[in-house]
Design an enzyme around this catalytic site. Sequence first.
Site, PDB file in Angstrom:
ATOM      1  N   LYS A   1     -14.282   7.620 -28.734  1.00 41.14           N
ATOM      2  CA  LYS A   1     -13.445   6.621 -28.042  1.00 41.14           C
ATOM      3  C   LYS A   1     -14.398   5.746 -27.227  1.00 41.14           C
ATOM      4  O   LYS A   1     -14.926   6.166 -26.209  1.00 41.14           O
ATOM      5  CB  LYS A   1     -12.443   7.315 -27.127  1.00 41.14           C
ATOM      6  CG  LYS A   1     -11.554   6.363 -26.348  1.00 41.14           C
ATOM      7  CD  LYS A   1     -10.551   7.154 -25.504  1.00 41.14           C
ATOM      8  CE  LYS A   1      -9.626   6.240 -24.729  1.00 41.14           C
ATOM      9  NZ  LYS A   1     -10.212   5.714 -23.516  1.00 41.14           N
TER      10      LYS A   1
ATOM     11  N   MET B   1      -5.978  -2.868  -4.887  1.00 32.31           N
ATOM     12  CA  MET B   1      -5.851  -2.883  -3.417  1.00 32.31           C
ATOM     13  C   MET B   1      -5.302  -1.551  -2.880  1.00 32.31           C
ATOM     14  O   MET B   1      -5.114  -0.610  -3.641  1.00 32.31           O
ATOM     15  CB  MET B   1      -4.935  -4.025  -2.986  1.00 32.31           C
ATOM     16  CG  MET B   1      -5.655  -5.341  -2.790  1.00 32.31           C
ATOM     17  SD  MET B   1      -4.523  -6.548  -2.065  1.00 32.31           S
ATOM     18  CE  MET B   1      -5.683  -7.827  -1.629  1.00 32.31           C
TER      19      MET B   1
ATOM     20  N   ASP C   1       0.815  -1.222   0.000  1.00 31.31           N
ATOM     21  CA  ASP C   1       0.000   0.000   0.000  1.00 31.31           C
ATOM     22  C   ASP C   1       0.850   1.276   0.000  1.00 31.31           C
ATOM     23  O   ASP C   1       0.358   2.350  -0.326  1.00 31.31           O
ATOM     24  CB  ASP C   1      -0.917   0.034   1.230  1.00 31.31           C
ATOM     25  CG  ASP C   1      -1.780  -1.215   1.354  1.00 31.31           C
ATOM     26  OD1 ASP C   1      -2.011  -1.877   0.317  1.00 31.31           O
ATOM     27  OD2 ASP C   1      -2.222  -1.527   2.476  1.00 31.31           O
TER      28      ASP C   1
END
EC number: 2.7.1.11
Length: 324
Positions: free
Chosen positions: A214, A170, A128
């Site tokens: 797009k 995460m 993290d």
Amino acid sequence: MKKIAVLTSGGDSPGLNACIRAVVRAGHYYNCEVIGVRRGFKGLIEKQFTSLTPRDVGGIIDKGGTFLLSAREDRFLEYKYRKIAANNIREEKIDGLFVIGGNGSFQGAYLLSKEFGIPIIGIPKTIDNDTYGTEYTIGFDTAVNNAVDAIDKIRDTSESHERVFVIEVMGRKSGFLALAAGISTGADVTLIPEYPFPMHVIVKSIVDALNRGKKFAIVVVAEGVASAKEIADILNEKLKPFDFGGVRYSVLGYIQRGGSPTAYDRIMASRFGVYAVEEFMRGNRDFMVALENGKILSKPLEVSFGRIKKPDLKDFELNNILTI
Ligand code: F6P
């Protein structure tokens, strides 16, 4: 002769083995006896100690995970178990406990030092990268690369089917991992908890892209913001009037935490580990290793407690400029 012990605690992250190797080999280099503690704090409570020689850590620098094993040990929140751990450490005559861990592990270890005088040396790791006081934590670079590899692949199918993909990354409550992955993959939108974006702005940027012709888009969302499914459900609803391949989502999950560490993680793990032992030999105690302005230094363990490290706003803005 000093005796040191090393453990890994909390979620695993690539580079732990390289760091254990560095602590063990630097320990022996400086004439210390080295003990490995298996299963983190659980192993301290249950006295899962094993002697480690430099040869025991051969051939592991390239391996993900941790050969000492890790655990999230709730018993450590209780004084009586910390006391058992401290007694085990004293009985073993350990002069310094090297904790390779994140913020939570440092807080647990700090209590061992405060309550029982056990000397602690913290080495920061977590995919993290959210430990306050250090610019880097072991495992982050590999996790970013794992996420980038997965998102690049999803982009192929997203483009082929003209779909909008929401990809959950995460990071617990922090957005370092998502932001780095978003910048590296040219994501159209990157959502992180530190710099919230109103939903209508997110929808507008996808709508603008669809209007420009797009017909696919990548939205990277940090798990600390919302689940990929929640964001995908909203987009599905709002994008109904448009002609494109639909919205899909993907949760990258634990794939980000595994695999062989990148060269950068191996180097940082080696540097952190050797520096930690050298500081210990110089007499420093109850500190964490930190990276600041490219230099490795030591800071009091408490520095990281209760404080929030935020990604650079410039990086967040950079992403917005580049994904017009
Ligand atoms: O802190 C690392 C991390 O992988 C976070 O990104 C994630 O939220 C958490 O650990 C998952 O924890 P556990 O391994 O206990 O499921």
